[in-house]
Design an enzyme around this catalytic site. Structure first.
Site, PDB file in Angstrom:
ATOM      1  N   THR A 177       0.785  -1.231   0.000  1.00  0.00           N
ATOM      2  CA  THR A 177       0.000   0.000   0.000  1.00  0.00           C
ATOM      3  C   THR A 177       0.824   1.291   0.000  1.00  0.00           C
ATOM      4  O   THR A 177       1.767   1.444   0.766  1.00  0.00           O
ATOM      5  CB  THR A 177      -0.943   0.034   1.234  1.00  0.00           C
ATOM      6  OG1 THR A 177      -1.631  -1.200   1.310  1.00  0.00           O
ATOM      7  CG2 THR A 177      -1.944   1.159   1.134  1.00  0.00           C
ATOM      8  N   ARG A 205     -11.379 -10.288  -1.581  1.00  0.00           N
ATOM      9  CA  ARG A 205     -11.029  -9.639  -0.310  1.00  0.00           C
ATOM     10  C   ARG A 205     -10.758  -8.146  -0.560  1.00  0.00           C
ATOM     11  O   ARG A 205      -9.978  -7.783  -1.430  1.00  0.00           O
ATOM     12  CB  ARG A 205      -9.799 -10.308   0.289  1.00  0.00           C
ATOM     13  CG  ARG A 205      -9.305  -9.675   1.610  1.00  0.00           C
ATOM     14  CD  ARG A 205      -8.243  -8.633   1.375  1.00  0.00           C
ATOM     15  NE  ARG A 205      -7.635  -8.164   2.619  1.00  0.00           N
ATOM     16  CZ  ARG A 205      -6.775  -7.163   2.694  1.00  0.00           C
ATOM     17  NH1 ARG A 205      -6.395  -6.520   1.606  1.00  0.00           N
ATOM     18  NH2 ARG A 205      -6.279  -6.789   3.849  1.00  0.00           N
ATOM     19  N   VAL A 206     -11.408  -7.277   0.202  1.00  0.00           N
ATOM     20  CA  VAL A 206     -11.166  -5.833   0.101  1.00  0.00           C
ATOM     21  C   VAL A 206     -10.564  -5.376   1.421  1.00  0.00           C
ATOM     22  O   VAL A 206     -11.082  -5.711   2.484  1.00  0.00           O
ATOM     23  CB  VAL A 206     -12.484  -5.074  -0.186  1.00  0.00           C
ATOM     24  CG1 VAL A 206     -12.258  -3.565  -0.152  1.00  0.00           C
ATOM     25  CG2 VAL A 206     -13.052  -5.502  -1.538  1.00  0.00           C
ATOM     26  N   GLY A 207      -9.467  -4.629   1.333  1.00  0.00           N
ATOM     27  CA  GLY A 207      -8.821  -4.136   2.544  1.00  0.00           C
ATOM     28  C   GLY A 207      -9.287  -2.730   2.899  1.00  0.00           C
ATOM     29  O   GLY A 207     -10.300  -2.232   2.385  1.00  0.00           O
ATOM     30  N   ASP A 208      -8.520  -2.093   3.755  1.00  0.00           N
ATOM     31  CA  ASP A 208      -8.912  -0.771   4.263  1.00  0.00           C
ATOM     32  C   ASP A 208      -8.724   0.346   3.239  1.00  0.00           C
ATOM     33  O   ASP A 208      -9.335   1.414   3.373  1.00  0.00           O
ATOM     34  CB  ASP A 208      -8.107  -0.442   5.523  1.00  0.00           C
ATOM     35  CG  ASP A 208      -6.602  -0.422   5.272  1.00  0.00           C
ATOM     36  OD1 ASP A 208      -6.111  -1.186   4.409  1.00  0.00           O
ATOM     37  OD2 ASP A 208      -5.911   0.357   5.958  1.00  0.00           O
ATOM     38  N   THR A 228      -1.274   2.015   6.104  1.00  0.00           N
ATOM     39  CA  THR A 228      -0.715   0.895   5.347  1.00  0.00           C
ATOM     40  C   THR A 228      -0.613  -0.284   6.313  1.00  0.00           C
ATOM     41  O   THR A 228      -0.629  -0.103   7.528  1.00  0.00           O
ATOM     42  CB  THR A 228       0.688   1.202   4.803  1.00  0.00           C
ATOM     43  OG1 THR A 228       1.535   1.552   5.890  1.00  0.00           O
ATOM     44  CG2 THR A 228       0.681   2.341   3.813  1.00  0.00           C
ATOM     45  N   GLY A 229      -0.491  -1.476   5.760  1.00  0.00           N
ATOM     46  CA  GLY A 229      -0.348  -2.653   6.609  1.00  0.00           C
ATOM     47  C   GLY A 229      -1.639  -3.427   6.715  1.00  0.00           C
ATOM     48  O   GLY A 229      -2.461  -3.404   5.790  1.00  0.00           O
ATOM     49  N   GLY A 231      -4.899  -4.396   6.752  1.00  0.00           N
ATOM     50  CA  GLY A 231      -6.125  -3.644   6.512  1.00  0.00           C
ATOM     51  C   GLY A 231      -7.276  -4.062   7.389  1.00  0.00           C
ATOM     52  O   GLY A 231      -8.106  -3.227   7.771  1.00  0.00           O
TER      53      GLY A 231
HETATM   54  N1  GLY Z   1      -3.648  -1.910   3.846  1.00  0.00           N
HETATM   55  C1  GLY Z   1      -3.850  -2.573   2.649  1.00  0.00           C
HETATM   56  C2  GLY Z   1      -4.616  -3.794   2.725  1.00  0.00           C
HETATM   57  O1  GLY Z   1      -4.799  -4.375   3.814  1.00  0.00           O
HETATM   58  O2  GLY Z   1      -5.071  -4.245   1.717  1.00  0.00           O
END
Ligand code: GLY
Length: 316
Positions: A177, A205-208, A228-229, A231
């Site tokens: 990210t 899968r959708v992250g933050d 970042t990291g 999510g």
């Molecule tokens: N922070 C990015 C993700 O978890 O996809």
């Protein structure tokens, strides 16, 4: 007139100078964030964003991105987008051309990108395919083949990928990210985030990064923040929104970031990997926090347009 400032997470140095060039010629924070992130998305050496990003369990690169404007809190995002190399531009188009919506996913996002005239491209590079093949082959499962999609092979390797995800240790280096936060000479503040997400993630899968309040939040009254990291931790902690709330309560940017990470660290999480966060205020103050010693972020300002690395506060 406000002094322009642009900051970004690890590896944003591939795009930040282009963003600063926009700001130095009086351009908008929105254009600066988009210009910077597009170059990061084109950086083939970066395996966590855009072309060259590491794929999902099926070997498909799936991208998430978002943009948020501080003065209006307008927000646009795309998630699980396949085949379009600049998700940040599609996210911006969602915000500007489809203001009755804020987030498009998967097939709908691709339909919209096509209607807007964005060009398609192959995003899986040979290097990313090699890493995917090597990572999943440790499970002994076959990871490729026409017949895997939807069949028993497909199910077997998605299960294998989940096993792999369970065994993933937190990364040592900067994880995933790219965040870019920009303040322009008119005083507008914009936050953009782009990612290919967790390597070998479950398809869909959708992250933050695509979620307002989690990976991205921007309110011109107080400031902007981005994560970042891991999510899932940021989603559960509403990370970026908590940082902006802390700024509203009077915290300086670094303390606001550290307070959010301290709260997120209290969440039980069997798959814990590191979470990092950055913040920028409308008067140009900035800061960041991380769980890893020595971690940094990139900074450029109108009066000092050299790219510099600033330290994040480390939470033990
Ligand atoms: N922070 C990015 C993700 O978890 O996809």
């Amino acid at each position: 007139m406000t002094e322009p400032v642009i900051i970004g997470s690890e590896r944003s140095e591939a795009g930040l100078p282009a963003g600063m060039a926009v700001l130095l010629t009086g351009g908008s924070a929105l254009d600066a964030v988009e210009a910077a992130l597009r170059l990061c998305e084109d950086n083939l050496a970066d395996h966590y964003v855009g072309t060259g990003g590491l794929p999902n369990a099926r070997g498909e690169v799936e991208l998430d991105a978002s943009v948020m404007v501080g003065s209006t809190r307008a927000f646009g995002a795309v998630a699980a987008l396949h085949g379009y190399p600049h998700p940040i531009s599609v996210a911006r188009a969602v915000m500007e051309r489809l203001p009755q919506h804020a987030l498009l996913v998967g097939e709908g996002a691709e339909l919209f990108a096509d209607e807007c005239g964005f060009g398609k491209a192959e995003l899986l590079t040979e290097e990313a395919r090699k890493q995917w093949r090597e990572a999943l082959s440790v499970t002994g499962e076959s990871v490729e083949g026409e017949n895997t999609r939807g069949g028993s092979g497909d199910i077997a390797y998605r299960l294998a990928a989940l096993e792999l995800v369970k065994r993933l240790a937190p990364h040592d280096g900067p994880w995933g990210t790219i965040n870019v936060l920009a303040l322009d000479s008119s005083g507008e503040l914009v936050v953009g985030v782009s990612t290919s997400g967790y390597p070998w993630k479950y398809p869909g899968r959708v992250g933050d990064s695509a979620i307002a309040g989690a990976g991205n939040y921007c309110d011109l009254r107080y400031g902007g923040a981005a994560c970042t990291g891991r999510g899932e931790l940021s989603i559960r902690a509403t990370g970026a929104r908590v940082v902006v709330d802390r700024l509203a309560a009077g915290d300086d940017p670094e303390s606001a970031c550290a307070a959010m990470l301290a709260d997120a660290a209290t969440l039980p999480d069997e798959f814990r990997a590191e979470l990092r966060v950055l913040a920028l205020t409308p008067d140009g103050r900035h800061g960041g926090a991380s769980g890893q010693r020595g971690s940094t972020y990139c900074v450029m300002t109108g009066s000092d347009p050299q790219l510099r690395f600033a330290r994040r506060r480390v939470l033990a």
